[in-house]
Design a protein around this motif. Structure first.
Motif, mmCIF file in Angstrom:
data_model
loop_
_atom_site.group_PDB
_atom_site.id
_atom_site.type_symbol
_atom_site.label_atom_id
_atom_site.label_comp_id
_atom_site.label_asym_id
_atom_site.label_seq_id
_atom_site.Cartn_x
_atom_site.Cartn_y
_atom_site.Cartn_z
ATOM 1 N N VAL A 208 0.830 -1.201 0.000
ATOM 2 C CA VAL A 208 0.000 0.000 0.000
ATOM 3 C C VAL A 208 0.867 1.254 0.000
ATOM 4 O O VAL A 208 0.563 2.234 -0.684
ATOM 5 C CB VAL A 208 -0.984 -0.022 1.192
ATOM 6 N N CYS A 209 1.965 1.222 0.735
ATOM 7 C CA CYS A 209 2.857 2.384 0.821
ATOM 8 C C CYS A 209 3.508 2.742 -0.511
ATOM 9 O O CYS A 209 3.945 3.878 -0.687
ATOM 10 C CB CYS A 209 3.926 2.162 1.886
ATOM 11 N N THR A 210 3.554 1.823 -1.450
ATOM 12 C CA THR A 210 4.132 2.142 -2.757
ATOM 13 C C THR A 210 3.210 3.048 -3.566
ATOM 14 O O THR A 210 3.659 3.693 -4.515
ATOM 15 C CB THR A 210 4.381 0.870 -3.595
ATOM 16 N N GLY A 211 1.909 3.052 -3.226
ATOM 17 C CA GLY A 211 0.936 3.822 -3.976
ATOM 18 C C GLY A 211 0.400 3.084 -5.196
ATOM 19 O O GLY A 211 -0.577 3.507 -5.807
ATOM 20 N N ARG A 212 1.010 1.965 -5.545
ATOM 21 C CA ARG A 212 0.595 1.241 -6.750
ATOM 22 C C ARG A 212 -0.689 0.445 -6.557
ATOM 23 O O ARG A 212 -1.364 0.137 -7.535
ATOM 24 C CB ARG A 212 1.727 0.334 -7.234
ATOM 25 N N THR A 213 -1.063 0.122 -5.335
ATOM 26 C CA THR A 213 -2.275 -0.679 -5.114
ATOM 27 C C THR A 213 -3.538 0.176 -5.147
ATOM 28 O O THR A 213 -4.633 -0.352 -5.272
ATOM 29 C CB THR A 213 -2.233 -1.402 -3.745
ATOM 30 N N GLN A 214 -3.385 1.486 -4.981
ATOM 31 C CA GLN A 214 -4.476 2.460 -4.962
ATOM 32 C C GLN A 214 -5.391 2.327 -3.738
ATOM 33 O O GLN A 214 -6.477 2.898 -3.701
ATOM 34 C CB GLN A 214 -5.300 2.400 -6.255
ATOM 35 N N HIS A 215 -4.961 1.582 -2.726
ATOM 36 C CA HIS A 215 -5.758 1.443 -1.511
ATOM 37 C C HIS A 215 -5.591 2.663 -0.609
ATOM 38 O O HIS A 215 -4.568 3.340 -0.643
ATOM 39 C CB HIS A 215 -5.323 0.208 -0.706
ATOM 40 N N ALA A 216 -6.608 2.888 0.203
ATOM 41 C CA ALA A 216 -6.544 3.881 1.277
ATOM 42 C C ALA A 216 -6.386 3.141 2.595
ATOM 43 O O ALA A 216 -6.842 2.004 2.734
ATOM 44 C CB ALA A 216 -7.829 4.712 1.308
ATOM 45 N N GLU A 217 -5.740 3.793 3.560
ATOM 46 C CA GLU A 217 -5.724 3.274 4.928
ATOM 47 C C GLU A 217 -7.097 3.587 5.516
ATOM 48 O O GLU A 217 -7.512 4.749 5.554
ATOM 49 C CB GLU A 217 -4.618 3.931 5.750
ATOM 50 N N VAL A 218 -7.804 2.555 5.939
ATOM 51 C CA VAL A 218 -9.210 2.662 6.320
ATOM 52 C C VAL A 218 -9.428 2.099 7.721
ATOM 53 O O VAL A 218 -8.730 1.187 8.155
ATOM 54 C CB VAL A 218 -10.080 1.874 5.303
#
Length: 160
Positions: A48-58
């Motif tokens: 997630v920290c790479t930004g490539r997954t497009q996830h938000a911390e929820v």
């Protein structure tokens, strides 16, 4: 206490502080931090920290609607972050830190949209509210060490 619970999902920057805010709310039965709104199945924190997954911390919030309303949870959400900064909260920058509400049903969607509009018209912010409102699809719990991170360390907030 009733036997009925509902679920809400909120992204408002680093999930540690957001989780801590919701855990203080009477009627919140459980919180789980995780990842949502992305394209990769079963992402890790590092992914997630790479930004490539497009996830938000929820933060997944399990609550008793007889004790606390969805509207009340939205008030906590709006007060716990700056909803006018795109992909950023304080020093944290990236799509994983975006402001987002992931709705579980059409009722939550309508309430969230009305609440966002009200935030924008109240004049509390100098910039437009950029909070994303999207359907709650796959939610992936974060690693165990992220769960109740601040509480485990005797901290109330992660603000500097």
């Amino acid at each position: 206490m009733t036997g009925t619970t509902e679920i809400a999902y909120f992204a408002a920057g680093c999930f540690w502080g957001v989780e801590a805010a919701f855990r203080q709310v009477r009627g919140v039965r459980e919180t789980v931090v995780g990842y949502q709104g992305g394209v990769t199945a079963n992402p890790t924190y590092e992914d997630v920290c790479t930004g490539r997954t497009q996830h938000a911390e929820v933060v997944k919030v399990v609550y008793d609607p007889a004790v606390v309303s969805y509207e009340d949870l939205l008030n906590v959400f709006w007060q716990s972050h700056d909803p006018t900064t795109l992909n950023r909260q304080g020093p944290d920058i990236g799509t994983q830190y975006r402001s987002a509400i992931f709705y579980a049903d059409e009722t939550q969607k309508r309430i969230a949209e009305d609440s966002k509009q009200a935030q924008g018209t109240r004049g509390l912010f100098r910039r437009p509210v950029v909070t994303e409102i999207s359907p709650a699809l796959d939610f992936y719990p974060a690693e165990d060490y992220h769960q109740q991170y601040l509480e485990k360390r005797g901290l109330a907030t992660c603000h500097i």
